[in-house]
Design a protein around this motif. Structure first.
Motif, PDB file in Angstrom:
ATOM      1  N   GLY A  92      -7.536  51.707 -15.717  1.00  0.00           N
ATOM      2  CA  GLY A  92      -7.384  50.994 -14.453  1.00  0.00           C
ATOM      3  C   GLY A  92      -8.708  50.494 -13.923  1.00  0.00           C
ATOM      4  N   GLU A  93      -9.760  51.318 -14.031  1.00  0.00           N
ATOM      5  CA  GLU A  93     -11.067  50.899 -13.544  1.00  0.00           C
ATOM      6  C   GLU A  93     -11.615  49.740 -14.349  1.00  0.00           C
ATOM      7  N   VAL A  94     -11.464  49.840 -15.670  1.00  0.00           N
ATOM      8  CA  VAL A  94     -11.968  48.764 -16.537  1.00  0.00           C
ATOM      9  C   VAL A  94     -11.255  47.453 -16.236  1.00  0.00           C
ATOM     10  N   VAL A  95      -9.933  47.501 -16.148  1.00  0.00           N
ATOM     11  CA  VAL A  95      -9.158  46.291 -15.886  1.00  0.00           C
ATOM     12  C   VAL A  95      -9.517  45.706 -14.530  1.00  0.00           C
ATOM     13  N   TRP A  96      -9.670  46.545 -13.534  1.00  0.00           N
ATOM     14  CA  TRP A  96      -9.975  46.038 -12.185  1.00  0.00           C
ATOM     15  C   TRP A  96     -11.352  45.371 -12.158  1.00  0.00           C
ATOM     16  N   GLN A  97     -12.333  45.966 -12.825  1.00  0.00           N
ATOM     17  CA  GLN A  97     -13.658  45.356 -12.857  1.00  0.00           C
ATOM     18  C   GLN A  97     -13.632  44.008 -13.573  1.00  0.00           C
ATOM     19  N   GLU A  98     -12.896  43.930 -14.663  1.00  0.00           N
ATOM     20  CA  GLU A  98     -12.794  42.655 -15.389  1.00  0.00           C
ATOM     21  C   GLU A  98     -12.072  41.599 -14.538  1.00  0.00           C
ATOM     22  N   LEU A  99     -11.053  42.011 -13.825  1.00  0.00           N
ATOM     23  CA  LEU A  99     -10.326  41.058 -12.982  1.00  0.00           C
ATOM     24  C   LEU A  99     -11.197  40.553 -11.845  1.00  0.00           C
ATOM     25  N   LEU A 100     -11.947  41.464 -11.208  1.00  0.00           N
ATOM     26  CA  LEU A 100     -12.821  41.043 -10.115  1.00  0.00           C
ATOM     27  C   LEU A 100     -13.907  40.092 -10.602  1.00  0.00           C
ATOM     28  N   ALA A 101     -14.384  40.321 -11.831  1.00  0.00           N
ATOM     29  CA  ALA A 101     -15.431  39.461 -12.391  1.00  0.00           C
ATOM     30  C   ALA A 101     -14.879  38.131 -12.893  1.00  0.00           C
ATOM     31  N   GLY A 102     -13.565  37.992 -12.889  1.00  0.00           N
ATOM     32  CA  GLY A 102     -12.963  36.752 -13.377  1.00  0.00           C
ATOM     33  C   GLY A 102     -12.839  36.699 -14.879  1.00  0.00           C
ATOM     34  N   ASN A 103     -13.077  37.820 -15.561  1.00  0.00           N
ATOM     35  CA  ASN A 103     -12.940  37.883 -17.011  1.00  0.00           C
ATOM     36  C   ASN A 103     -11.484  38.208 -17.372  1.00  0.00           C
ATOM     37  N   TYR A 104     -10.619  37.236 -17.141  1.00  0.00           N
ATOM     38  CA  TYR A 104      -9.191  37.484 -17.281  1.00  0.00           C
ATOM     39  C   TYR A 104      -8.783  37.774 -18.717  1.00  0.00           C
ATOM     40  N   GLU A 105      -9.398  37.070 -19.660  1.00  0.00           N
ATOM     41  CA  GLU A 105      -9.044  37.293 -21.060  1.00  0.00           C
ATOM     42  C   GLU A 105      -9.447  38.695 -21.499  1.00  0.00           C
ATOM     43  N   ASN A 106     -10.610  39.152 -21.046  1.00  0.00           N
ATOM     44  CA  ASN A 106     -11.045  40.508 -21.394  1.00  0.00           C
ATOM     45  C   ASN A 106     -10.116  41.566 -20.805  1.00  0.00           C
ATOM     46  N   ALA A 107      -9.605  41.294 -19.572  1.00  0.00           N
ATOM     47  CA  ALA A 107      -8.697  42.248 -18.928  1.00  0.00           C
ATOM     48  C   ALA A 107      -7.398  42.376 -19.720  1.00  0.00           C
ATOM     49  N   VAL A 108      -6.882  41.237 -20.207  1.00  0.00           N
ATOM     50  CA  VAL A 108      -5.643  41.269 -20.991  1.00  0.00           C
ATOM     51  C   VAL A 108      -5.873  41.994 -22.306  1.00  0.00           C
ATOM     52  N   GLN A 109      -7.015  41.734 -22.943  1.00  0.00           N
ATOM     53  CA  GLN A 109      -7.308  42.387 -24.216  1.00  0.00           C
ATOM     54  C   GLN A 109      -7.479  43.898 -24.041  1.00  0.00           C
ATOM     55  N   ALA A 110      -8.063  44.303 -22.908  1.00  0.00           N
ATOM     56  CA  ALA A 110      -8.252  45.743 -22.659  1.00  0.00           C
ATOM     57  C   ALA A 110      -6.895  46.442 -22.548  1.00  0.00           C
ATOM     58  N   VAL A 111      -5.948  45.780 -21.893  1.00  0.00           N
ATOM     59  CA  VAL A 111      -4.618  46.388 -21.735  1.00  0.00           C
ATOM     60  C   VAL A 111      -3.892  46.440 -23.066  1.00  0.00           C
ATOM     61  N   LYS A 112      -4.072  45.398 -23.902  1.00  0.00           N
ATOM     62  CA  LYS A 112      -3.363  45.326 -25.173  1.00  0.00           C
ATOM     63  C   LYS A 112      -4.077  46.079 -26.291  1.00  0.00           C
ATOM     64  N   ALA A 113      -5.242  46.647 -25.990  1.00  0.00           N
ATOM     65  CA  ALA A 113      -5.999  47.345 -27.027  1.00  0.00           C
ATOM     66  C   ALA A 113      -5.176  48.490 -27.630  1.00  0.00           C
ATOM     67  N   LYS A 114      -5.351  48.683 -28.959  1.00  0.00           N
ATOM     68  CA  LYS A 114      -4.535  49.656 -29.666  1.00  0.00           C
ATOM     69  C   LYS A 114      -4.755  51.071 -29.150  1.00  0.00           C
ATOM     70  N   GLU A 115      -5.991  51.375 -28.761  1.00  0.00           N
ATOM     71  CA  GLU A 115      -6.284  52.739 -28.330  1.00  0.00           C
ATOM     72  C   GLU A 115      -5.616  53.099 -27.001  1.00  0.00           C
ATOM     73  N   ASN A 116      -5.055  52.060 -26.291  1.00  0.00           N
ATOM     74  CA  ASN A 116      -4.424  52.329 -25.001  1.00  0.00           C
ATOM     75  C   ASN A 116      -2.895  52.335 -25.082  1.00  0.00           C
ATOM     76  N   GLU A 117      -2.341  52.246 -26.285  1.00  0.00           N
ATOM     77  CA  GLU A 117      -0.888  52.172 -26.414  1.00  0.00           C
ATOM     78  C   GLU A 117      -0.207  53.427 -25.867  1.00  0.00           C
TER      79      GLU A 117
END
Length: 604
Positions: A21-46
């Motif tokens: 949640g912290e990683v995604v929120w920081q990426e969203l605030l920074a406007g790094n939307y593609e990175n936020a989506v990739q972080a959620v879809k990352a295999k280690e977070n399944e």
């Protein structure tokens, strides 16, 4: 030690849901939307997403409260879609419903609906889908729609109503309705194809249709869904409403199946019976019953206003025409829909009243003249329908609606056979207390007597004892000699013209109306003459006072009361004009009265 140091220098994967949640929120605030989506879809977070999504969804949806633009909204939707696809369905539904309880704009609702549809369809089954989950979602969505504000207190006529398309409240409601239709369409397709069947012995088609019908109550009842060309429009709200009506029609195969859900539970009868007079129903008295039908709807399945607006769209605007069978009796459809028309006419806002008038006009136009039997007046809501039209005709401040109600009032009366017209006229004469409306009813009585006299064999409904009773009911002064003759001039002039016509046209006394001539002469006409003498004497004295004090300063001014409010004092010249106009009206009434007395005396 070297191995340990090299291991510490490597980037650590996201270990748990809070870290994600912290990683995604920081990426969203920074406007790094593609990175936020990739972080959620990352295999280690399944694994984390599958079992723990309750805290990530609020973190992501919080971004919607910021002005993030289309890219940010699409990023949030992609993340929520992924969560809806892989996380625990029950957990996702619960957290989505919790988020949806907040107040969202149309754009924010759109972002939430697609993931919500995805997680619901994951639970769909062709045999025994759990209905309670779907009902939670449908009811939550409708509770959001039901709280939407709609324009109120607007007095728009004709093409002026098109201005509502630019009202922010209307545009927001229209946008949300479009998004909801897209949401329901995915579920609708599964139900139609048989891929989604709810358990518990429910008919899946009807179950979904009932939730769709909710939208016709709010917001559609209070939004303008009218097009003179019936479909030849680019209005988004009209097109969405047509799409929604077609979905309901396809689910039922026959839209008239819904007529079985129509009910009418009114504790008061607004029209007088043939043997008994009732007191005038004031507008506020009628408004006390507003929404009563909805509170006592049949089995709480669907409100009467929902059905009313739906049939307005189907019958009044000819939507979902492919699901409207043509084998039903027009008389049956009209009588069954009357409670729905009355429910719309009881509303205070102009838009639902307009819907009620359009619906009643469309239903009446399908009926042949003189085709309704007199017994149909006993149908539910039929006693209220004419009086509700009278209320619109006399109290509505919208000229278009008043004129429309008047046309429907006249058309409605012409659809009955002679017995029905006689019953309706008699009931109106006993219950209506508005001089202008009574004048109209008496004119209709005169027209029916004229039609009857043109026949070789007289109809007993407008001759003999029945006609005598009608004439007695028409020739009444509410306060005898003390009646305000100017206020009741429309009714009095119509009654005098009726008497003149009867006693001149029916010289052979075929209608047996001569039997009431003595009581009329000694009662109604004598009271009217006394009232005229008193009124003329009053106004002549007033005119004399104005003439005598013309050169003097007068402290007392003539006051005029309109709608219960005193208008400012009038200049002296206008005072004289008002008094002279009143005397002129009384003189005209006197002339007609003399003519009526002469016509009666010739038949005595």
């Amino acid at each position: 030690m070297e191995v340990e140091n090299s291991t510490q220098d490597l980037p650590a994967p996201v270990a748990d849901k809070m870290d994600l949640g912290e990683v995604v929120w920081q990426e969203l605030l920074a406007g790094n939307y593609e990175n936020a989506v990739q972080a959620v879809k990352a295999k280690e977070n399944e694994v984390s997403l599958e079992n723990n999504s309750l805290e990530l969804v609020p973190v992501v949806t919080k971004l919607l409260q910021e002005d993030v633009g289309p890219e940010g909204e699409q990023c949030v939707e992609d993340i929520l879609l992924h969560i809806a696809s892989v996380a625990n369905p029950k957990e996702v539904v619960l957290v989505f419903l919790e988020v949806l309880e907040m107040k969202w704009s149309a754009t924010q609702v759109r972002v939430m609906l697609s993931p919500l549809q995805t997680v619901l369809l994951r639970q769909a089954s062709s045999t025994n889908t759990r209905a309670v989950t779907f009902s939670w979602v449908f009811n939550t969505l409708y509770s959001h729609v039901a709280t939407l504000e709609t324009p109120q207190g607007l007095n728009l006529e004709g093409k002026e109503r098109h201005l509502l398309d630019f009202d922010p409240l209307v545009r927001e409601a229209s946008d949300i309705l479009q998004h909801l239709i897209q949401f329901y369409e995915g579920i609708f397709t599964r139900v139609i194809s048989g891929e989604l069947e709810w358990g518990g012995g429910k008919d899946s088609r009807e179950y979904l249709a009932m939730f769709l019908l909710q939208l016709f109550h709010k917001p559609l009842t209070y939004l303008d869904v009218f097009d003179e060309n019936k479909g030849d429009t680019c209005n988004a709200l009209y097109l969405s409403c047509g799409h929604l009506a077609s979905m309901v029609g396809q689910l039922f195969f026959n839209v008239f199946k819904l007529l079985g859900s129509v009910s009418w539970k009114s504790s008061k009868t607004l029209l007088a019976s043939e043997s008994k007079e009732i007191e005038e129903m004031k507008p506020e008295t009628l408004e006390d019953n507003d929404g009563e039908d909805d509170r006592e709807g049949k089995k709480d399945e669907v409100s009467q206003l929902s059905l009313a607006c739906f049939f307005y769209c189907v019958v009044g605007q000819e939507m979902a025409a492919e699901w409207v069978p043509q084998v039903y009796s027009h008389q049956y459809v009209f009588l069954t829909c009357l409670p729905l028309v009355s429910a719309l006419l009881q509303e205070k806002e102009h838009i639902p009243i307009h819907k009620g008038l359009i619906l009643s006009g469309a239903l009446l136009n399908k009926l042949a003249r003189h085709s309704l039997p007199g017994d149909s007046l006993e149908a539910p809501a039929h006693s209220s329908f004419p009086q509700l039209l009278v209320r619109v005709m006399t109290f509505c401040d919208n000229k278009e609606l008043r004129t429309q109600a008047l046309d429907i009032f006249r058309t409605h009366m012409g659809k009955f056979d002679s017995q029905g017209r006689r019953k309706l006229i008699q009931a109106l004469l006993l219950s209506v207390k508005h001089a202008g409306v009574l004048g109209l009813v008496i004119h209709e009585l005169k027209e029916n007597v004229a039609l009857n006299l043109s026949k070789e064999n007289l109809d007993l409904n407008f001759s003999g004892r029945n006609l005598v009773e009608l004439v007695k009911a028409a020739c009444v002064l509410p306060e005898a000699e003390q009646t305000d003759l100017l206020e009741w001039s429309d009714c009095i002039m119509a009654a005098l013209n009726l008497l003149i016509f009867l006693f001149i046209r029916d010289k052979e006394n075929r209608t047996k109306v001569a039997g009431v001539s003595h009581s009329l002469k000694e009662g109604y006409l004598t009271q009217l003459q006394t009232g005229l003498d008193l009124s003329k004497g009053h106004y002549e004295l007033k005119l004399k006072e104005l003439s005598e004090t013309q050169c003097k300063k007068k402290e007392d001014k003539l006051s005029v009361c309109v709608g219960g409010q005193m208008l400012p004092n009038l200049p002296r010249d206008q005072e004289r004009k008002v008094v002279e106009a009143a005397i002129c009206s009384l003189d005209m009434m006197q002339c007609v009265l003399v003519r009526a007395v002469q016509a009666i005396e010739k038949n005595i």
